[in-house]
Design a protein around this motif. Structure first.
Motif, PDB file in Angstrom:
ATOM      1  N   LEU A 345       0.852  -1.183   0.000  1.00 27.28           N
ATOM      2  CA  LEU A 345       0.000   0.000   0.000  1.00 27.28           C
ATOM      3  C   LEU A 345       0.887   1.232   0.000  1.00 27.28           C
ATOM      4  CD1 LEU A 345      -2.738  -1.053   2.594  1.00 27.28           C
ATOM      5  CD2 LEU A 345      -2.662  -1.446   0.125  1.00 27.28           C
ATOM      6  N   ILE A 346       0.551   2.180  -0.882  1.00 25.37           N
ATOM      7  CA  ILE A 346       1.318   3.410  -1.015  1.00 25.37           C
ATOM      8  C   ILE A 346       0.393   4.572  -0.701  1.00 25.37           C
ATOM      9  CG2 ILE A 346       2.711   4.841  -2.552  1.00 25.37           C
ATOM     10  CD1 ILE A 346       3.132   2.281  -4.270  1.00 25.37           C
ATOM     11  N   GLY A 347       0.686   5.288   0.374  1.00 25.38           N
ATOM     12  CA  GLY A 347      -0.214   6.363   0.785  1.00 25.38           C
ATOM     13  C   GLY A 347      -1.589   5.808   1.079  1.00 25.38           C
ATOM     14  N   GLU A 348      -2.616   6.544   0.671  1.00 23.67           N
ATOM     15  CA  GLU A 348      -3.992   6.114   0.930  1.00 23.67           C
ATOM     16  C   GLU A 348      -4.741   5.699  -0.330  1.00 23.67           C
ATOM     17  OE1 GLU A 348      -6.064   9.094   3.158  1.00 23.67           O
ATOM     18  OE2 GLU A 348      -4.978   8.629   5.009  1.00 23.67           O
ATOM     19  N   ASN A 349      -4.178   5.975  -1.508  1.00 22.15           N
ATOM     20  CA  ASN A 349      -4.936   5.687  -2.725  1.00 22.15           C
ATOM     21  C   ASN A 349      -4.101   5.047  -3.823  1.00 22.15           C
ATOM     22  OD1 ASN A 349      -3.405   7.931  -3.394  1.00 22.15           O
ATOM     23  ND2 ASN A 349      -4.995   8.851  -4.676  1.00 22.15           N
ATOM     24  N   GLN A 350      -2.983   4.407  -3.455  1.00 19.95           N
ATOM     25  CA  GLN A 350      -2.173   3.712  -4.438  1.00 19.95           C
ATOM     26  C   GLN A 350      -1.802   2.325  -3.922  1.00 19.95           C
ATOM     27  OE1 GLN A 350       1.018   6.709  -5.154  1.00 19.95           O
ATOM     28  NE2 GLN A 350       0.341   6.584  -7.293  1.00 19.95           N
ATOM     29  N   ILE A 351      -1.500   1.442  -4.865  1.00 17.70           N
ATOM     30  CA  ILE A 351      -1.084   0.088  -4.517  1.00 17.70           C
ATOM     31  C   ILE A 351      -0.133  -0.429  -5.578  1.00 17.70           C
ATOM     32  CG2 ILE A 351      -3.069  -0.973  -5.699  1.00 17.70           C
ATOM     33  CD1 ILE A 351      -3.045  -3.144  -3.526  1.00 17.70           C
ATOM     34  N   ALA A 352       0.882  -1.137  -5.153  1.00 19.21           N
ATOM     35  CA  ALA A 352       1.752  -1.893  -6.050  1.00 19.21           C
ATOM     36  C   ALA A 352       1.473  -3.367  -5.799  1.00 19.21           C
ATOM     37  CB  ALA A 352       3.217  -1.572  -5.780  1.00 19.21           C
ATOM     38  N   MET A 353       1.207  -4.124  -6.857  1.00 15.78           N
ATOM     39  CA  MET A 353       0.914  -5.543  -6.646  1.00 15.78           C
ATOM     40  C   MET A 353       1.396  -6.368  -7.821  1.00 15.78           C
ATOM     41  SD  MET A 353      -3.237  -5.645  -6.999  1.00 15.78           S
ATOM     42  CE  MET A 353      -4.082  -5.032  -8.460  1.00 15.78           C
ATOM     43  N   GLY A 354       1.706  -7.626  -7.511  1.00 21.52           N
ATOM     44  CA  GLY A 354       2.169  -8.550  -8.527  1.00 21.52           C
ATOM     45  C   GLY A 354       1.948  -9.986  -8.104  1.00 21.52           C
ATOM     46  N   PHE A 355       1.876 -10.867  -9.078  1.00 18.38           N
ATOM     47  CA  PHE A 355       1.652 -12.301  -8.858  1.00 18.38           C
ATOM     48  C   PHE A 355       2.836 -12.892  -8.098  1.00 18.38           C
ATOM     49  CE2 PHE A 355       1.735 -16.669 -11.007  1.00 18.38           C
ATOM     50  CZ  PHE A 355       0.843 -17.213 -10.093  1.00 18.38           C
ATOM     51  N   ASN A 356       2.545 -13.681  -7.046  1.00 14.35           N
ATOM     52  CA  ASN A 356       3.619 -14.277  -6.241  1.00 14.35           C
ATOM     53  C   ASN A 356       3.861 -15.757  -6.566  1.00 14.35           C
ATOM     54  OD1 ASN A 356       1.542 -15.672  -4.944  1.00 14.35           O
ATOM     55  ND2 ASN A 356       1.530 -14.323  -3.155  1.00 14.35           N
ATOM     56  N   PHE A 357       3.277 -16.232  -7.686  1.00 11.86           N
ATOM     57  CA  PHE A 357       3.507 -17.584  -8.185  1.00 11.86           C
ATOM     58  C   PHE A 357       3.107 -18.658  -7.176  1.00 11.86           C
ATOM     59  CE2 PHE A 357       6.031 -14.842 -10.819  1.00 11.86           C
ATOM     60  CZ  PHE A 357       5.820 -15.361 -12.092  1.00 11.86           C
ATOM     61  N   THR A 358       1.995 -18.403  -6.484  1.00  5.52           N
ATOM     62  CA  THR A 358       1.381 -19.415  -5.638  1.00  5.52           C
ATOM     63  C   THR A 358      -0.067 -19.591  -6.081  1.00  5.52           C
ATOM     64  OG1 THR A 358       0.589 -17.854  -3.949  1.00  5.52           O
ATOM     65  CG2 THR A 358       2.828 -18.758  -3.679  1.00  5.52           C
ATOM     66  N   GLY A 359      -0.650 -20.730  -5.728  1.00  9.03           N
ATOM     67  CA  GLY A 359      -2.039 -20.973  -6.074  1.00  9.03           C
ATOM     68  C   GLY A 359      -2.707 -21.875  -5.064  1.00  9.03           C
ATOM     69  N   GLN A 360      -4.011 -21.766  -4.981  1.00  6.27           N
ATOM     70  CA  GLN A 360      -4.803 -22.652  -4.139  1.00  6.27           C
ATOM     71  C   GLN A 360      -5.978 -23.171  -4.954  1.00  6.27           C
ATOM     72  OE1 GLN A 360      -5.506 -21.544   0.024  1.00  6.27           O
ATOM     73  NE2 GLN A 360      -4.271 -19.707  -0.301  1.00  6.27           N
ATOM     74  N   GLY A 361      -6.588 -24.265  -4.462  1.00  5.30           N
ATOM     75  CA  GLY A 361      -7.677 -24.866  -5.213  1.00  5.30           C
ATOM     76  C   GLY A 361      -7.158 -25.318  -6.577  1.00  5.30           C
ATOM     77  N   ASN A 362      -7.843 -24.913  -7.622  1.00  5.36           N
ATOM     78  CA  ASN A 362      -7.437 -25.256  -8.986  1.00  5.36           C
ATOM     79  C   ASN A 362      -6.608 -24.157  -9.647  1.00  5.36           C
ATOM     80  OD1 ASN A 362      -9.027 -27.880  -9.525  1.00  5.36           O
ATOM     81  ND2 ASN A 362     -10.601 -26.509  -8.726  1.00  5.36           N
ATOM     82  N   GLY A 363      -6.105 -23.239  -8.834  1.00 13.43           N
ATOM     83  CA  GLY A 363      -5.400 -22.086  -9.386  1.00 13.43           C
ATOM     84  C   GLY A 363      -4.201 -22.459 -10.243  1.00 13.43           C
ATOM     85  N   VAL A 364      -3.332 -23.338  -9.737  1.00 15.21           N
ATOM     86  CA  VAL A 364      -2.111 -23.670 -10.468  1.00 15.21           C
ATOM     87  C   VAL A 364      -2.448 -24.358 -11.791  1.00 15.21           C
ATOM     88  CG1 VAL A 364      -0.011 -25.063 -10.412  1.00 15.21           C
ATOM     89  CG2 VAL A 364      -0.711 -23.773  -8.382  1.00 15.21           C
TER      90      VAL A 364
END
Length: 425
Positions: A345-364
């Motif tokens: 979280l950056i300040g109150e109205n920004q976000i940096a995000m990216g895939f962390n190469f994990t999965g649950q259920g049928n995700g992978v």
């Protein structure tokens, strides 16, 4: 001596004779006749109200999904008409019901009703666990049946449902529930009780109160609630530090909730920054609300993978509702999964995000075999993307738009309301 024996035999004979008399039947009717009479009486009660019944329905054994308003009218022809807040206000669907004896008098909703059976459908149309859904009942023991109230107990969950005669127009009541929930819907709260501030979090329609007792021990209690036109009503009261809480009425002018019976107990909404609301909520994808960048990746996945597999994306959202971890959640032709994301979280109205190469259920599996890495790309894949968040109402946003700082064509509007079949929306 012979006289004594003679008298003893006489007494025993009389006693034995008295014990072998046939006992008087305590019931004037047979068990079958009593069962038929109970069915007839309950049927008469259920079919009597000309405007039907309002049902407070809490699916699941632990009521973890909260309660829902159902309206239903039973006919002597074995048909039941059903409406609910989970559907459009003016939508009613008719199906079959029966009343029978099975270790008690049982009300059964016999044929599939898209409204009523949505709570028990294992395909999870309302959410919940894959293969179980909301784990609702469709067979209920009738514990009490009077003109004023019918009390049902789910045969599977053991939960109670209360029916009271419906007052007023069905569609108008459901509309009032929708409006009430929209005005009261906040991401978290704070309970003010005897000078103590207690944190309150929300999931589905359950509130979790986290607090300390007089000895400083950390405690928590969960209360499942149903939405009323004026506030929240708990499935059953809870007690916190000696005070009983049964629900709340909402004071819109002062943006606070007052306990139903004790005005000294107040719950106030806590309005976090929009980026906190984003990572702590569930925000649904609509293809039409993706920018040109995102639509390109989604369309490629659909054409080259989903269509080839003969599957259809039922929903997709960013959040943690299904597995408790933040990321890209989906259901494709009944198969659910999560592909995990890290974020900052950056300040109150920004976000940096990216895939962390994990999965649950049928995700992978869907990542590796169904092209779902293309669906992830707009949100950030091998390297994080930084987004600025905008919204309609900070206190109660109905949508959040993520616009990538480095690429304005990558704009993604996500919605609080669940969207089914995002490619059609």
């Amino acid at each position: 001596m012979k006289k004594i024996y003679y008298l003893l035999y006489l007494v025993l004979a009389v006693t034995f004779s008295a014990c072998t008399h046939e006992e008087e039947d305590l019931f004037a009717e047979s068990s079958a006749e009593r069962a038929d009479a109970a069915i007839k009486a309950d049927l008469e009660v259920l079919t009597s109200p000309t405007n039907g019944w309002l049902m407070e329905y809490f699916p699941a054994t632990m009521q973890e999904y909260g309660g829902y308003n159902m309206i239903m009218s039973f006919g002597m022809d074995g048909k039941v008409k059903v409406a609910s807040e989970i559907a459009s206000p003016d939508l009613t669907l008719t199906s079959l019901y029966s009343i029978k004896q099975s270790a008690g008098t049982v009300l059964s909703f016999d044929t599939y009703n898209d409204i009523f059976h949505a709570f028990s459908d294992p395909s999870a149309p309302l959410g919940g666990d894959n293969g179980y859904g909301f784990e609702g009942d469709y067979d209920f023991l009738i514990l009490e049946a009077t003109a004023e109230k019918v009390v049902l107990k789910g045969k599977k969950t053991g939960g109670y449902a209360i029916l009271t005669p419906m007052q007023g127009d069905w569609a108008a009541y459901i509309t009032s529930i929708h409006e009430s929930e929209a005005s009261m819907n906040f991401p978290k709260y704070e309970l003010q009780l005897d000078g103590q501030s207690i944190g309150v979090s929300i999931s589905y329609r359950t509130l979790t109160f986290s607090y300390k007792d007089a000895d400083g021990n950390a405690l928590s209690q969960t209360a499942s609630y149903i939405v009323t036109p004026t506030g929240y009503k708990f499935y059953e009261p809870i007690e916190i530090n000696g005070k009983v809480i049964s629900g709340f009425t909402y004071d819109a002018s002062n943006i606070k909730f007052n306990e139903l019976a004790d005005a000294s107990i107040v719950m106030v909404p806590i309005i976090p920054p929009i980026n906190e609301q984003f990572v702590n909520g569930d925000w649904f994808v609509a293809y039409s609300q993706l920018g040109a960048f995102g639509q390109t990746y989604f369309a490629y996945c659909k054409k080259n993978y989903l269509d080839a597999l003969g599957e259809e994306l039922q929903y997709a959202f960013m959040g943690s509702m299904l597995y408790g971890s933040f990321g890209f959640n989906f259901s494709s032709s009944g198969y659910q999964g999560l592909l995990g994301y890290d974020y900052e979280l950056i300040g109150e109205n920004q976000i940096a995000m990216g895939f962390n190469f994990t999965g649950q259920g049928n995700g992978v599996w869907y990542h590796n075999n169904a092209g779902f890495h293309y669906l992830l790309n707009p949100f950030g894949y091998s390297s994080p993307r930084v987004f600025t968040l905008t919204y309609d109402d900070l206190a109660n946003p109905t949508y959040i738009t993520l616009t990538e700082d480095a690429n304005p064509n990558n704009s993604i509007t996500l919605f609080k309301a669940q969207i089914f079949y995002p490619f059609n929306n």
